[in-house]
Design a protein around this motif. Structure first.
Motif, PDB file in Angstrom:
ATOM      1  N   ASP A 105       3.050  47.524 -22.887  1.00  0.00           N
ATOM      2  CA  ASP A 105       1.860  47.696 -23.713  1.00  0.00           C
ATOM      3  C   ASP A 105       1.634  49.194 -23.924  1.00  0.00           C
ATOM      4  OD1 ASP A 105      -0.785  47.972 -24.671  1.00  0.00           O
ATOM      5  OD2 ASP A 105      -1.349  46.055 -23.780  1.00  0.00           O
ATOM      6  N   LEU A 106       2.016  49.695 -25.092  1.00  0.00           N
ATOM      7  CA  LEU A 106       1.976  51.137 -25.334  1.00  0.00           C
ATOM      8  C   LEU A 106       0.550  51.694 -25.331  1.00  0.00           C
ATOM      9  CD1 LEU A 106       4.749  51.532 -28.068  1.00  0.00           C
ATOM     10  CD2 LEU A 106       4.899  52.026 -25.619  1.00  0.00           C
ATOM     11  N   ARG A 107      -0.412  50.919 -25.816  1.00  0.00           N
ATOM     12  CA  ARG A 107      -1.797  51.387 -25.795  1.00  0.00           C
ATOM     13  C   ARG A 107      -2.293  51.538 -24.363  1.00  0.00           C
ATOM     14  NH1 ARG A 107      -4.067  51.567 -30.733  1.00  0.00           N
ATOM     15  NH2 ARG A 107      -3.082  50.340 -32.409  1.00  0.00           N
ATOM     16  N   GLU A 108      -1.925  50.609 -23.524  1.00  0.00           N
ATOM     17  CA  GLU A 108      -2.289  50.684 -22.109  1.00  0.00           C
ATOM     18  C   GLU A 108      -1.621  51.886 -21.454  1.00  0.00           C
ATOM     19  OE1 GLU A 108      -3.021  46.874 -19.591  1.00  0.00           O
ATOM     20  OE2 GLU A 108      -0.978  47.532 -19.130  1.00  0.00           O
ATOM     21  N   MET A 109      -0.363  52.127 -21.804  1.00  0.00           N
ATOM     22  CA  MET A 109       0.343  53.272 -21.251  1.00  0.00           C
ATOM     23  C   MET A 109      -0.299  54.582 -21.680  1.00  0.00           C
ATOM     24  SD  MET A 109       4.280  51.979 -21.701  1.00  0.00           S
ATOM     25  CE  MET A 109       5.042  53.455 -21.008  1.00  0.00           C
ATOM     26  N   GLN A 110      -0.660  54.670 -22.953  1.00  0.00           N
ATOM     27  CA  GLN A 110      -1.287  55.900 -23.448  1.00  0.00           C
ATOM     28  C   GLN A 110      -2.626  56.149 -22.767  1.00  0.00           C
ATOM     29  OE1 GLN A 110       1.225  57.621 -24.659  1.00  0.00           O
ATOM     30  NE2 GLN A 110       0.054  58.326 -26.442  1.00  0.00           N
ATOM     31  N   ALA A 111      -3.362  55.081 -22.448  1.00  0.00           N
ATOM     32  CA  ALA A 111      -4.644  55.238 -21.760  1.00  0.00           C
ATOM     33  C   ALA A 111      -4.448  55.863 -20.381  1.00  0.00           C
ATOM     34  CB  ALA A 111      -5.341  53.888 -21.637  1.00  0.00           C
ATOM     35  N   PRO A 116      17.897  29.093 -10.853  1.00  0.00           N
ATOM     36  CA  PRO A 116      18.336  29.753 -12.073  1.00  0.00           C
ATOM     37  C   PRO A 116      17.165  29.928 -13.041  1.00  0.00           C
ATOM     38  CG  PRO A 116      19.861  28.004 -11.477  1.00  0.00           C
ATOM     39  CD  PRO A 116      18.655  27.853 -10.589  1.00  0.00           C
ATOM     40  N   VAL A 117      17.131  31.064 -13.728  1.00  0.00           N
ATOM     41  CA  VAL A 117      16.069  31.364 -14.688  1.00  0.00           C
ATOM     42  C   VAL A 117      16.697  31.521 -16.069  1.00  0.00           C
ATOM     43  CG1 VAL A 117      14.186  32.922 -15.314  1.00  0.00           C
ATOM     44  CG2 VAL A 117      14.737  32.536 -12.895  1.00  0.00           C
ATOM     45  N   ILE A 118      16.200  30.758 -17.032  1.00  0.00           N
ATOM     46  CA  ILE A 118      16.719  30.762 -18.398  1.00  0.00           C
ATOM     47  C   ILE A 118      15.674  31.375 -19.321  1.00  0.00           C
ATOM     48  CG2 ILE A 118      17.631  29.372 -20.292  1.00  0.00           C
ATOM     49  CD1 ILE A 118      18.193  27.152 -18.224  1.00  0.00           C
ATOM     50  N   ALA A 119      16.033  32.403 -20.062  1.00  0.00           N
ATOM     51  CA  ALA A 119      15.147  32.960 -21.078  1.00  0.00           C
ATOM     52  C   ALA A 119      15.283  32.142 -22.357  1.00  0.00           C
ATOM     53  CB  ALA A 119      15.490  34.420 -21.348  1.00  0.00           C
ATOM     54  N   GLN A 120      14.165  31.726 -22.913  1.00  0.00           N
ATOM     55  CA  GLN A 120      14.113  31.023 -24.201  1.00  0.00           C
ATOM     56  C   GLN A 120      13.544  32.022 -25.199  1.00  0.00           C
ATOM     57  OE1 GLN A 120      12.343  27.018 -24.335  1.00  0.00           O
ATOM     58  NE2 GLN A 120      11.206  27.673 -26.142  1.00  0.00           N
ATOM     59  N   VAL A 121      14.402  32.574 -26.063  1.00  0.00           N
ATOM     60  CA  VAL A 121      14.048  33.774 -26.819  1.00  0.00           C
ATOM     61  C   VAL A 121      13.943  33.494 -28.309  1.00  0.00           C
ATOM     62  CG1 VAL A 121      14.528  36.232 -27.027  1.00  0.00           C
ATOM     63  CG2 VAL A 121      15.501  34.952 -25.110  1.00  0.00           C
ATOM     64  N   HIS A 122      12.895  34.036 -28.921  1.00  0.00           N
ATOM     65  CA  HIS A 122      12.739  33.933 -30.375  1.00  0.00           C
ATOM     66  C   HIS A 122      12.030  35.183 -30.873  1.00  0.00           C
ATOM     67  CE1 HIS A 122       8.689  32.925 -29.132  1.00  0.00           C
ATOM     68  NE2 HIS A 122       8.278  32.967 -30.389  1.00  0.00           N
ATOM     69  N   GLY A 123      12.104  35.402 -32.161  1.00  0.00           N
ATOM     70  CA  GLY A 123      11.412  36.543 -32.763  1.00  0.00           C
ATOM     71  C   GLY A 123      12.065  37.852 -32.394  1.00  0.00           C
ATOM     72  N   ILE A 124      11.470  38.550 -31.454  1.00  0.00           N
ATOM     73  CA  ILE A 124      12.043  39.807 -30.977  1.00  0.00           C
ATOM     74  C   ILE A 124      11.982  39.874 -29.455  1.00  0.00           C
ATOM     75  CG2 ILE A 124      11.543  41.158 -33.057  1.00  0.00           C
ATOM     76  CD1 ILE A 124       9.119  42.338 -31.542  1.00  0.00           C
ATOM     77  N   ALA A 125      12.919  40.619 -28.895  1.00  0.00           N
ATOM     78  CA  ALA A 125      12.916  40.975 -27.477  1.00  0.00           C
ATOM     79  C   ALA A 125      13.273  42.454 -27.450  1.00  0.00           C
ATOM     80  CB  ALA A 125      13.926  40.147 -26.690  1.00  0.00           C
ATOM     81  N   THR A 126      12.275  43.294 -27.284  1.00  0.00           N
ATOM     82  CA  THR A 126      12.493  44.724 -27.414  1.00  0.00           C
ATOM     83  C   THR A 126      12.135  45.469 -26.134  1.00  0.00           C
ATOM     84  OG1 THR A 126      10.255  45.088 -28.299  1.00  0.00           O
ATOM     85  CG2 THR A 126      12.006  44.652 -29.876  1.00  0.00           C
ATOM     86  N   ALA A 127      12.856  46.584 -25.906  1.00  0.00           N
ATOM     87  CA  ALA A 127      12.595  47.480 -24.773  1.00  0.00           C
ATOM     88  C   ALA A 127      12.529  46.677 -23.470  1.00  0.00           C
ATOM     89  CB  ALA A 127      11.327  48.290 -25.027  1.00  0.00           C
ATOM     90  N   ALA A 128      11.393  46.696 -22.764  1.00  0.00           N
ATOM     91  CA  ALA A 128      11.298  45.951 -21.512  1.00  0.00           C
ATOM     92  C   ALA A 128      11.391  44.446 -21.749  1.00  0.00           C
ATOM     93  CB  ALA A 128       9.995  46.286 -20.794  1.00  0.00           C
ATOM     94  N   GLY A 129      11.132  43.985 -22.969  1.00  0.00           N
ATOM     95  CA  GLY A 129      11.335  42.579 -23.298  1.00  0.00           C
ATOM     96  C   GLY A 129      12.802  42.222 -23.337  1.00  0.00           C
ATOM     97  N   LEU A 134       2.220  40.162 -29.084  1.00  0.00           N
ATOM     98  CA  LEU A 134       3.661  39.911 -28.909  1.00  0.00           C
ATOM     99  C   LEU A 134       4.058  39.915 -27.433  1.00  0.00           C
ATOM    100  CD1 LEU A 134       5.166  42.002 -31.876  1.00  0.00           C
ATOM    101  CD2 LEU A 134       4.302  39.652 -31.870  1.00  0.00           C
ATOM    102  N   ASN A 135       3.146  39.387 -26.603  1.00  0.00           N
ATOM    103  CA  ASN A 135       3.426  39.156 -25.174  1.00  0.00           C
ATOM    104  C   ASN A 135       3.937  40.389 -24.433  1.00  0.00           C
ATOM    105  OD1 ASN A 135       2.817  36.324 -25.596  1.00  0.00           O
ATOM    106  ND2 ASN A 135       4.822  36.190 -26.568  1.00  0.00           N
ATOM    107  N   PRO A 136       3.203  41.500 -24.486  1.00  0.00           N
ATOM    108  CA  PRO A 136       3.685  42.715 -23.820  1.00  0.00           C
ATOM    109  C   PRO A 136       3.640  42.586 -22.302  1.00  0.00           C
ATOM    110  CG  PRO A 136       1.421  43.028 -24.508  1.00  0.00           C
ATOM    111  CD  PRO A 136       1.857  41.692 -25.066  1.00  0.00           C
ATOM    112  N   LEU A 137       4.477  43.387 -21.649  1.00  0.00           N
ATOM    113  CA  LEU A 137       4.478  43.440 -20.187  1.00  0.00           C
ATOM    114  C   LEU A 137       3.400  44.419 -19.729  1.00  0.00           C
ATOM    115  CD1 LEU A 137       8.293  43.290 -19.367  1.00  0.00           C
ATOM    116  CD2 LEU A 137       6.622  41.441 -19.384  1.00  0.00           C
ATOM    117  N   SER A 138       2.165  44.012 -19.949  1.00  0.00           N
ATOM    118  CA  SER A 138       0.998  44.795 -19.541  1.00  0.00           C
ATOM    119  C   SER A 138       0.848  44.739 -18.028  1.00  0.00           C
ATOM    120  CB  SER A 138      -0.251  44.222 -20.202  1.00  0.00           C
ATOM    121  OG  SER A 138      -0.437  42.871 -19.783  1.00  0.00           O
ATOM    122  N   ASP A 139      -0.120  45.479 -17.512  1.00  0.00           N
ATOM    123  CA  ASP A 139      -0.398  45.419 -16.080  1.00  0.00           C
ATOM    124  C   ASP A 139      -0.723  43.985 -15.664  1.00  0.00           C
ATOM    125  OD1 ASP A 139      -0.034  48.154 -15.768  1.00  0.00           O
ATOM    126  OD2 ASP A 139      -2.151  48.624 -16.088  1.00  0.00           O
ATOM    127  N   ALA A 140      -1.542  43.315 -16.464  1.00  0.00           N
ATOM    128  CA  ALA A 140      -1.939  41.947 -16.134  1.00  0.00           C
ATOM    129  C   ALA A 140      -0.762  40.980 -16.218  1.00  0.00           C
ATOM    130  CB  ALA A 140      -3.062  41.488 -17.068  1.00  0.00           C
TER     131      ALA A 140
END
Length: 265
Positions: free
Chosen positions: A66-72, A104-117, A25-31
């Motif tokens: 990315d919660l798994r990355e954070m927990q690591a 200008p930056v436009i977000a094209q959003v679908h599904g969910i956008a949660t927390a940092a998303g 779900l496209n997390p904001l991981s380090d990468a």
């Protein structure tokens, strides 16, 4: 490359950035944060790009960190303190890049956008969402108050609405997100890409120099008191008026003809 974690396609002055880790779900991981920082910096320096569209591959826009990355990160001797501080600093820097960009930056959003998303949507200049999209800053549900997403959220929403979302962790619908100012438009899911591209094309068709000047002034004046804001934007209007393309635009309007802009300056 289409298998990259972040792809970029440019056409007709519009750069489309696609977060491309759909299985997570496209997390904001380090990468992902590193890729966004590098790509946004490159686009900001590219005068040929007039508008940016940011979207997510797969069934969601972005599910946050990315919660798994954070927990690591907790495996470090300091239980992750240094890693977490660096992570939130890097994320905050990326979020601040978006309003600072000339385009200008436009977000094209679908599904969910949660927390940092959801923070990412709030950081964009505009947002178009598909019907059925859900938005939330739901970290509180797992014991982590979304304090950094709160910065962008409280600069878009009324105070009480933002606090309710933060403290309850409840999701809101796309329609509600539009009502409270988080997004601009809600469209049927099948029309999301076309509607976003139409908005991007409309903005890309304006005088690029005027849009760049205007976006910078938009964010500058928000942080000022009323008298300073008028003084600042008055000076910005002078800067804009002195552009040769602005002179041409006004002449064309008065002469009832299309402007012959050079799109320079």
């Amino acid at each position: 490359m289409q298998d990259s974690i972040l792809t970029c396609d440019v056409a007709a002055g519009v750069a489309v950035l696609t977060m491309n880790r759909p299985e997570k779900l496209n997390p904001l991981s380090d990468a992902m944060l590193a890729a966004l920082e590098a790509q946004l910096a490159a686009i900001a320096a590219d005068a040929a790009v007039r508008v940016v569209v940011l979207r997510g591959a797969g069934k969601a826009f972005c599910a946050g960190h990315d919660l798994r990355e954070m927990q690591a990160g907790r495996a470090a001797p300091d239980a992750g303190a240094a890693y977490f501080a660096d992570l939130f600093d890097r994320c905050g820097a990326v979020m601040q890049m978006i309003p600072a960009m000339p385009q200008p930056v436009i977000a094209q959003v679908h599904g969910i956008a949660t927390a940092a998303g959801c923070q990412l949507v709030a950081s964009c200049d505009m947002a178009v969402a598909a019907e059925g999209t859900r938005f939330g800053v739901n970290g509180v549900n797992i014991g982590l108050f979304c304090s950094t997403p709160m910065v962008a959220l409280t600069r878009n929403l009324a105070r009480k609405q933002a606090f309710e979302m933060l403290v309850t962790g409840d999701f809101i619908t796309a329609e509600r997100a539009r009502e409270v100012g988080l997004i601009n438009r809600v469209v049927p899911e099948g029309e999301l890409e076309a509607a976003t591209q139409a908005l991007a094309a409309q903005v890309a068709g304006k005088l690029g120099a005027a849009v760049r000047i205007g976006k910078r002034a938009f964010y500058d004046q928000i942080a000022m008191n009323l008298s300073d804001a008028y003084a600042h934007t008055g000076a910005v209007m002078v800067e804009n008026m002195l552009l040769s393309d602005t002179d041409e635009g006004i002449r064309a309007f008065l002469e009832k003809r299309p402007p012959g802009w050079t799109q320079q300056g």
